[in-house]
Design an enzyme around this catalytic site. Structure first.
Site, PDB file in Angstrom:
ATOM      1  N   THR A 150      -5.248  -7.485  10.524  1.00 47.55           N
ATOM      2  CA  THR A 150      -5.591  -6.234   9.822  1.00 47.55           C
ATOM      3  C   THR A 150      -5.182  -5.016  10.643  1.00 47.55           C
ATOM      4  OG1 THR A 150      -7.482  -7.360   8.815  1.00 47.55           O
ATOM      5  CG2 THR A 150      -7.498  -4.950   8.764  1.00 47.55           C
ATOM      6  N   ARG A 171      -1.497 -14.497   4.640  1.00 41.67           N
ATOM      7  CA  ARG A 171      -2.219 -13.827   5.720  1.00 41.67           C
ATOM      8  C   ARG A 171      -1.464 -13.966   7.047  1.00 41.67           C
ATOM      9  NH1 ARG A 171      -6.925 -11.750   4.208  1.00 41.67           N
ATOM     10  NH2 ARG A 171      -7.925 -11.777   6.243  1.00 41.67           N
ATOM     11  N   LYS A 185       0.826  -1.218   0.000  1.00 38.61           N
ATOM     12  CA  LYS A 185       0.000   0.000   0.000  1.00 38.61           C
ATOM     13  C   LYS A 185       0.862   1.272   0.000  1.00 38.61           C
ATOM     14  CE  LYS A 185      -3.897  -2.316   2.240  1.00 38.61           C
ATOM     15  NZ  LYS A 185      -4.980  -2.202   3.247  1.00 38.61           N
ATOM     16  N   ARG A 192       2.717  -6.386   9.127  1.00 43.36           N
ATOM     17  CA  ARG A 192       1.953  -5.268   9.710  1.00 43.36           C
ATOM     18  C   ARG A 192       2.486  -4.867  11.085  1.00 43.36           C
ATOM     19  NH1 ARG A 192      -3.714  -7.698   7.437  1.00 43.36           N
ATOM     20  NH2 ARG A 192      -3.939  -6.363   5.604  1.00 43.36           N
ATOM     21  N   GLU A 238      -9.299 -11.093  -7.666  1.00 43.07           N
ATOM     22  CA  GLU A 238      -8.382  -9.969  -7.433  1.00 43.07           C
ATOM     23  C   GLU A 238      -7.149 -10.046  -8.342  1.00 43.07           C
ATOM     24  OE1 GLU A 238      -7.663  -9.825  -3.190  1.00 43.07           O
ATOM     25  OE2 GLU A 238      -9.709  -9.173  -2.780  1.00 43.07           O
ATOM     26  N   TYR A 267     -12.328  -2.347  -3.867  1.00 40.63           N
ATOM     27  CA  TYR A 267     -12.840  -2.478  -2.499  1.00 40.63           C
ATOM     28  C   TYR A 267     -14.369  -2.367  -2.450  1.00 40.63           C
ATOM     29  CZ  TYR A 267      -8.226  -2.401  -0.280  1.00 40.63           C
ATOM     30  OH  TYR A 267      -6.968  -2.721   0.160  1.00 40.63           O
ATOM     31  N   HIS A 279      -2.142  -5.658   1.594  1.00 41.28           N
ATOM     32  CA  HIS A 279      -3.426  -6.366   1.449  1.00 41.28           C
ATOM     33  C   HIS A 279      -3.139  -7.760   0.932  1.00 41.28           C
ATOM     34  CE1 HIS A 279      -7.502  -7.365   0.072  1.00 41.28           C
ATOM     35  NE2 HIS A 279      -6.910  -7.833  -1.018  1.00 41.28           N
ATOM     36  N   PHE A 325     -15.670   3.296   6.786  1.00 42.07           N
ATOM     37  CA  PHE A 325     -14.296   3.673   6.444  1.00 42.07           C
ATOM     38  C   PHE A 325     -14.033   3.701   4.939  1.00 42.07           C
ATOM     39  CE2 PHE A 325     -14.282  -0.952   7.369  1.00 42.07           C
ATOM     40  CZ  PHE A 325     -13.768  -1.458   6.176  1.00 42.07           C
ATOM     41  N   ASN A 379      -2.112   0.116   6.728  1.00 44.40           N
ATOM     42  CA  ASN A 379      -1.641  -1.157   7.288  1.00 44.40           C
ATOM     43  C   ASN A 379      -0.727  -1.920   6.316  1.00 44.40           C
ATOM     44  OD1 ASN A 379      -3.595  -2.079   5.556  1.00 44.40           O
ATOM     45  ND2 ASN A 379      -4.628  -3.398   7.021  1.00 44.40           N
TER      46      ASN A 379
HETATM   47  P1  CMP Z   1      -7.415  -4.764   3.529  1.00 47.95           P
HETATM   48  O1  CMP Z   1      -6.948  -6.139   3.807  1.00 47.95           O
HETATM   49  O2  CMP Z   1      -6.784  -4.045   2.383  1.00 47.95           O
HETATM   50  O3  CMP Z   1      -9.012  -4.784   3.298  1.00 47.95           O
HETATM   51  C1  CMP Z   1      -9.821  -3.646   3.542  1.00 47.95           C
HETATM   52  C2  CMP Z   1      -9.098  -2.550   4.230  1.00 47.95           C
HETATM   53  O4  CMP Z   1      -9.886  -1.569   4.852  1.00 47.95           O
HETATM   54  C3  CMP Z   1      -8.279  -3.134   5.353  1.00 47.95           C
HETATM   55  O5  CMP Z   1      -7.190  -3.893   4.827  1.00 47.95           O
HETATM   56  C4  CMP Z   1      -7.901  -1.890   6.124  1.00 47.95           C
HETATM   57  O6  CMP Z   1      -6.705  -1.299   5.674  1.00 47.95           O
HETATM   58  C5  CMP Z   1      -9.026  -0.921   5.790  1.00 47.95           C
HETATM   59  N1  CMP Z   1      -9.765  -0.500   6.976  1.00 47.95           N
HETATM   60  C6  CMP Z   1      -9.848   0.756   7.435  1.00 47.95           C
HETATM   61  N2  CMP Z   1     -10.609   0.799   8.530  1.00 47.95           N
HETATM   62  C7  CMP Z   1     -11.005  -0.468   8.792  1.00 47.95           C
HETATM   63  C8  CMP Z   1     -11.805  -1.065   9.813  1.00 47.95           C
HETATM   64  N3  CMP Z   1     -12.362  -0.345  10.791  1.00 47.95           N
HETATM   65  N4  CMP Z   1     -12.011  -2.398   9.759  1.00 47.95           N
HETATM   66  C9  CMP Z   1     -11.468  -3.146   8.761  1.00 47.95           C
HETATM   67  N5  CMP Z   1     -10.700  -2.626   7.764  1.00 47.95           N
HETATM   68  C10 CMP Z   1     -10.465  -1.298   7.793  1.00 47.95           C
END
Ligand code: CMP
Length: 140
Positions: A93, A87, A11, A104, A128, A51, A117, A59, A114
Site C-alpha cells: 500500500t 496484490r 486511481k 506502486r 466491489e 471506502y 486499488h 485519512f 498510490n
Molecule cells: P486502497 O488499497 O485503495 O485502500 C484504502 C486506501 O486508503 C489505500 O489504498 C490508500 O491509498 C489510502 N490511504 C491513505 N492513507 C492511508 C494510511 N495511513 N493507511 C492505509 N491506507 C491509506
C-alpha cells in the site's frame, strides 16, 4: 489453482499521468485478464460508499477527496489466484515499502496517491465488482 476475479481501480494519479496503458500491460503481463473496464469520475457519494469500511480512519476525508479529484479506471480482472496475484503486482500500500517492479513502486507517489486499488479478499472482490459492474458488462 482457482480461477478468481478481483476489482482493480486505476486511481486519479494514474489517469492524470496517462499511465493506463502501462499499468494494463503490467496486469496482462502478469497473466491477469481484463474482463471489464470503464473510466469514470467517482462522485463523493460513490467514493464514501466504496471506502465505507475506512469511514472512521483519520485519512478518510483526504482519501475521498483524492479519489474524486479526477477520473479513475475501474476493472474486473480474472485469472489463477487473481486476488493475491494482483496484490503482488500492485506492491505494498505504501509505495516506499513496495517491491521493485511492482506498479506502486514504479508509479505511486505516496500512500494516498498510490496509483491502484485491488480487492483484499474473495468476499470483498465480489462486493466491489458488483459495486461497479452489472453481470452483463463482464465478458470473461
Ligand atoms: P486502497 O488499497 O485503495 O485502500 C484504502 C486506501 O486508503 C489505500 O489504498 C490508500 O491509498 C489510502 N490511504 C491513505 N492513507 C492511508 C494510511 N495511513 N493507511 C492505509 N491506507 C491509506
Amino acid at each position: 489453482m482457482a480461477i478468481e476475479r478481483t476489482l482493480s481501480i486505476l486511481k486519479p494519479d494514474c489517469t492524470a499521468r496517462n499511465l493506463t496503458g502501462e499499468v494494463n500491460a503490467m496486469i496482462e503481463g502478469a497473466g491477469l485478464r481484463i474482463i471489464a473496464q470503464k473510466r469514470l469520475r467517482l462522485s463523493q457519494d460513490m467514493a464514501e460508499a466504496f471506502y465505507g469500511v475506512h469511514r472512521d480512519r483519520g485519512f478518510f476525508g483526504d482519501l475521498v477527496k483524492f479519489m474524486t479529484s479526477g477520473p479513475v479506471v475501474v476493472q474486473a480482472l480474472e485469472g489463477d489466484n487473481a486476488i493475491a496475484r494482483y496484490r503482488e503486482v500492485m506492491g505494498a500500500t505504501n509505495p516506499y515499502n513496495a517491491a521493485p517492479n511492482t506498479i506502486r513502486r514504479r508509479f505511486a507517489s505516496n500512500i494516498e496517491a498510490n496509483s491502484v486499488h485491488g480487492s483484499d479478499s474473495a468476499e470483498n472482490a465480489a462486493i466491489e465488482i458488483n459495486f461497479f459492474f452489472r453481470e452483463d458488462e463482464i465478458t470473461g
